[in-house]
Scaffold this motif. Structure first.
Motif, short mmCIF file in Angstrom:
data_model
loop_
_atom_site.label_atom_id
_atom_site.label_comp_id
_atom_site.label_asym_id
_atom_site.label_seq_id
_atom_site.Cartn_x
_atom_site.Cartn_y
_atom_site.Cartn_z
N GLU A 199 -19.68 -20.83 -33.90
CA GLU A 199 -19.29 -21.97 -34.73
C GLU A 199 -18.09 -22.65 -34.07
O GLU A 199 -17.15 -22.00 -33.62
CB GLU A 199 -18.91 -21.49 -36.13
N SER A 200 -18.11 -23.97 -34.03
CA SER A 200 -17.10 -24.74 -33.33
C SER A 200 -15.68 -24.45 -33.83
O SER A 200 -15.42 -24.46 -35.03
CB SER A 200 -17.38 -26.25 -33.47
N SER A 217 -17.91 -16.00 -33.46
CA SER A 217 -19.22 -16.64 -33.58
C SER A 217 -19.25 -17.87 -32.68
O SER A 217 -18.24 -18.21 -32.06
CB SER A 217 -19.49 -17.07 -35.03
N HIS A 273 -15.74 -21.15 -29.20
CA HIS A 273 -17.18 -20.99 -29.42
C HIS A 273 -17.98 -21.04 -28.12
O HIS A 273 -18.95 -20.30 -27.96
CB HIS A 273 -17.69 -22.07 -30.39
#
Length: 157
Positions: free
Chosen positions: A43-44, A41, A14
């Motif tokens: 997102e972690s 994305s 990420h």
């Protein structure tokens, strides 16, 4: 696009995602064939997963060179180097970009998405791709690195 152009497998966590996207677009515009294994994305996610995805794609013949990105580039380079046959180099200037290929025959280059600019990553990728492995004394050292991957080997004296 020249038929001799390297096929690139690119991946990031990420923290490296924004730079991966920018670099991917520039390399596609340059005509390089690319396989993007994610993430897709901010997102972690866990960076070792993407180091493994790039390495597996290279082992499967889906690319010639890998590019990995995380926040600093350190984590992905450590993770990728745990995989047999991978020689991942952390790139941070013109010299490391060129020497990673010329002297170390690296097959994966790593960048810190929070550490380098889009222009730097693009320039250094192009420098890496335009360099050629010099062989000679460097091949002996690559062979020594490969020997470290042998089961039960914890190094040599």
């Amino acid at each position: 696009m020249e038929s001799s152009q390297s096929r690139i497998v690119i991946g990031s966590d990420h923290a490296g995602y924004p730079l991966k996207e920018a670099l991917r677009k520039r390399l596609e515009k340059d005509g390089y064939p690319l396989l993007d294994v994610g993430t897709f994305s901010e997102e972690s996610v866990d960076y070792p997963d993407y180091a493994e995805k790039v390495a597996r794609a290279l082992h499967a013949g889906e690319g010639d060179i890998g590019i990995l990105l995380c926040g600093t580039g350190i984590g992905v380079s450590i993770a990728a180097n745990k995989i047999k046959g991978i020689r991942a180099a952390l790139i941070y200037n013109d010299e490391t970009a060129s020497l990673a290929h010329r002297h170390n025959n690296a097959n994966v280059i790593c960048f810190g998405g929070r550490e380098v600019s889009e222009d730097q990553a693009h320039t250094w990728t192009r420098l890496f791709l335009s360099a050629s492995f010099e062989g000679g004394r460097h091949q002996r050292r690559i062979d020594e690195i490969s020997a470290l991957e042998s089961p039960g080997n914890i190094g040599h004296s």
